[in-house]
Design an enzyme around this catalytic site. Structure first.
Site, PDB file in Angstrom:
ATOM      1  N   CYS A   1       0.888  -1.167   0.000  1.00  0.00           N
ATOM      2  CA  CYS A   1       0.000   0.000   0.000  1.00  0.00           C
ATOM      3  C   CYS A   1       0.921   1.210   0.000  1.00  0.00           C
ATOM      4  CB  CYS A   1      -0.961  -0.034   1.185  1.00  0.00           C
ATOM      5  SG  CYS A   1      -0.180  -0.322   2.790  1.00  0.00           S
ATOM      6  N   SER A   2       0.731   2.150   0.896  1.00  0.00           N
ATOM      7  CA  SER A   2       1.664   3.269   0.963  1.00  0.00           C
ATOM      8  C   SER A   2       2.852   2.936   1.866  1.00  0.00           C
ATOM      9  CB  SER A   2       0.959   4.538   1.458  1.00  0.00           C
ATOM     10  OG  SER A   2       0.308   4.286   2.692  1.00  0.00           O
ATOM     11  N   ASP A   3       2.561   2.479   3.088  1.00  0.00           N
ATOM     12  CA  ASP A   3       3.656   2.157   4.008  1.00  0.00           C
ATOM     13  C   ASP A   3       3.890   0.664   4.187  1.00  0.00           C
ATOM     14  OD1 ASP A   3       1.473   1.433   5.456  1.00  0.00           O
ATOM     15  OD2 ASP A   3       1.806   2.789   7.137  1.00  0.00           O
ATOM     16  N   GLY A   4       3.047  -0.152   3.603  1.00  0.00           N
ATOM     17  CA  GLY A   4       3.263  -1.595   3.673  1.00  0.00           C
ATOM     18  C   GLY A   4       2.873  -2.227   4.984  1.00  0.00           C
TER      19      GLY A   4
ATOM     20  N   GLY B   1      -0.732  -1.207   7.122  1.00  0.00           N
ATOM     21  CA  GLY B   1      -2.160  -1.226   7.431  1.00  0.00           C
ATOM     22  C   GLY B   1      -2.992  -2.008   6.438  1.00  0.00           C
ATOM     23  N   ARG B   2      -3.178  -1.448   5.242  1.00  0.00           N
ATOM     24  CA  ARG B   2      -3.959  -2.135   4.220  1.00  0.00           C
ATOM     25  C   ARG B   2      -3.272  -3.423   3.772  1.00  0.00           C
ATOM     26  NH1 ARG B   2      -5.048   3.210   0.572  1.00  0.00           N
ATOM     27  NH2 ARG B   2      -3.139   3.888   1.618  1.00  0.00           N
TER      28      ARG B   2
END
Length: 372
Positions: A302-305, A307-308
């Site tokens: 995802c963006s930071d790897g 949460g999602r």
């Protein structure tokens, strides 16, 4: 010297000074304990906005840690308890947390000799010390390492972690941060060196006016990232919720070529969760149909790897185990197992509840499809 008639005045002053000193010392100790308590809660991912972490729960956590003898370390081995479920649920915070550098982990808690009669103050200090140690350990056992001699900066580092389901020799996933402008070549090096053929992307390039990830593929034609030439073969909008891209990847040094597929989910907001689980479940089904029969890890970002990425991996791992006929699934223990390999996976309580709902809906759909 004190005159006989003034002794009571002197004694009163001395007594007042002693009482004042005791009060100051007591207040100092109380402040230090309060600060340590807040530090421990912060390390556990329990921000002040959570509002559900009571003093009694904290005492229970201390006692549990002292008496369990590393029970959390075997959380991924299966078999669930109510205490484990509550302990995992208590770690969620609806607030944002800092993105980890590529940590993997030793067990969730370091193992201490069990001392059933240990008082809360001692347990509190050991817990704070444990959390401090864990926050400064580099979890090298699951960190993806690049070949430094093939990297333009001669570094083996990339913000990515292998996620093992059951066989340590064969990671099921690579959870990674979305590529940035200066890490795109590192990303394709990781793809090449791990033989990956499927990429799952769970973020838009820009969300709410903020960049989440750089475009790491060409708009059309081909682009060269260090020694890796990426050709966009096709881009198919499957539905309103996701699209599928096909790439042709070439190592210009060895002249080897490979094909790979990127599945890009578009309906997961940066803040919050999708409005429905069905689009993500359909998306997952499409990913697994393409991946079936492969032995390489799926790259998920995802963006930071965290949460999602963690939420998708948790859902996929649990449903895959069900498909293999596992009779009992402990979702909380599965999450502990995933977090032992990359911290911060599944960042909020809403994300965890979304994962539970997705699993329940998929199971319900399977049951409905069975012959009556």
């Amino acid at each position: 010297r004190v005159q006989p008639g003034s002794r009571w005045v002197f004694a009163t002053l001395v007594s007042m000074a002693c009482v004042g000193g005791i009060l100051v010392a007591a207040m100092t100790v109380a402040c230090l304990r309060h600060h340590a308590h807040r530090l421990a809660a912060k390390k556990l991912g329990l921000g002040p906005e959570e509002g559900s972490f009571s003093h009694q729960e904290y005492q229970d956590l201390c006692r549990q840690h002292m008496a369990s003898k590393g029970a959390f370390a075997t959380a991924g081995a299966g078999g669930g308890t109510d205490s484990r479920v509550s302990s995992v649920s208590s770690q969620f915070s609806d607030g944002a947390q800092p993105s980890p550098s590529s940590h993997s982990s030793t067990p969730s808690w370091c193992e201490e000799p069990a001392q059933a009669n240990m008082d809360i103050s001692t347990g509190h200090m050991i817990l704070v010390r444990t959390l401090f140690i864990l926050s400064h350990i580099k979890y090298d056992h699951s960190r993806v390492k690049l070949k430094a001699d093939s990297n333009p900066s001669r570094s083996d580092y990339i913000n990515a972690s292998t996620i093992i389901e059951h066989d340590p020799r064969m990671p099921a996933y690579i959870a990674t941060q979305g590529p940035l402008s200066h890490t795109i070549s590192d990303f394709w090096q990781m793809v090449w060196e791990n033989g990956c053929t499927v990429i799952v992307m769970l973020t838009a390039l820009v969300e709410d006016g903020e960049k989440q990830c750089d475009r790491y593929w060409p708009d059309e034609g081909s682009s060269l990232y260090h020694i890796y030439e990426v050709n966009l073969v096709s881009e198919h909008i499957w539905c309103n919720d996701f699209l599928v891209r096909s790439f042709y990847l070439k190592n210009v040094q060895t002249q080897e070529t490979r094909t790979l597929t990127q599945f890009h989910f578009l309906s997961w907001p940066a803040q919050g969760i999708p409005t429905s689980t069905r689009p993500l479940l359909d998306f997952r089904r499409k990913v697994n149909k393409c991946y079936r029969g492969r032995s390489c890890p799926i790259i998920v970002h995802c963006s930071d790897g965290t949460g999602r990425t963690g939420t998708y991996i948790l859902i996929d791992m649990v449903l895959n185990r069900m498909a293999k006929g596992v009779k009992e699934i402990d979702i909380a223990a599965t999450l502990e197992h995933v977090r032992d390999q990359r911290p911060g996976m599944v960042r909020t309580k809403d994300q965890f509840e979304f994962a539970l709902t997705a699993v329940a809906e998929e199971v319900n759909a399977i049951l409905k499809a069975l012959p009556q």
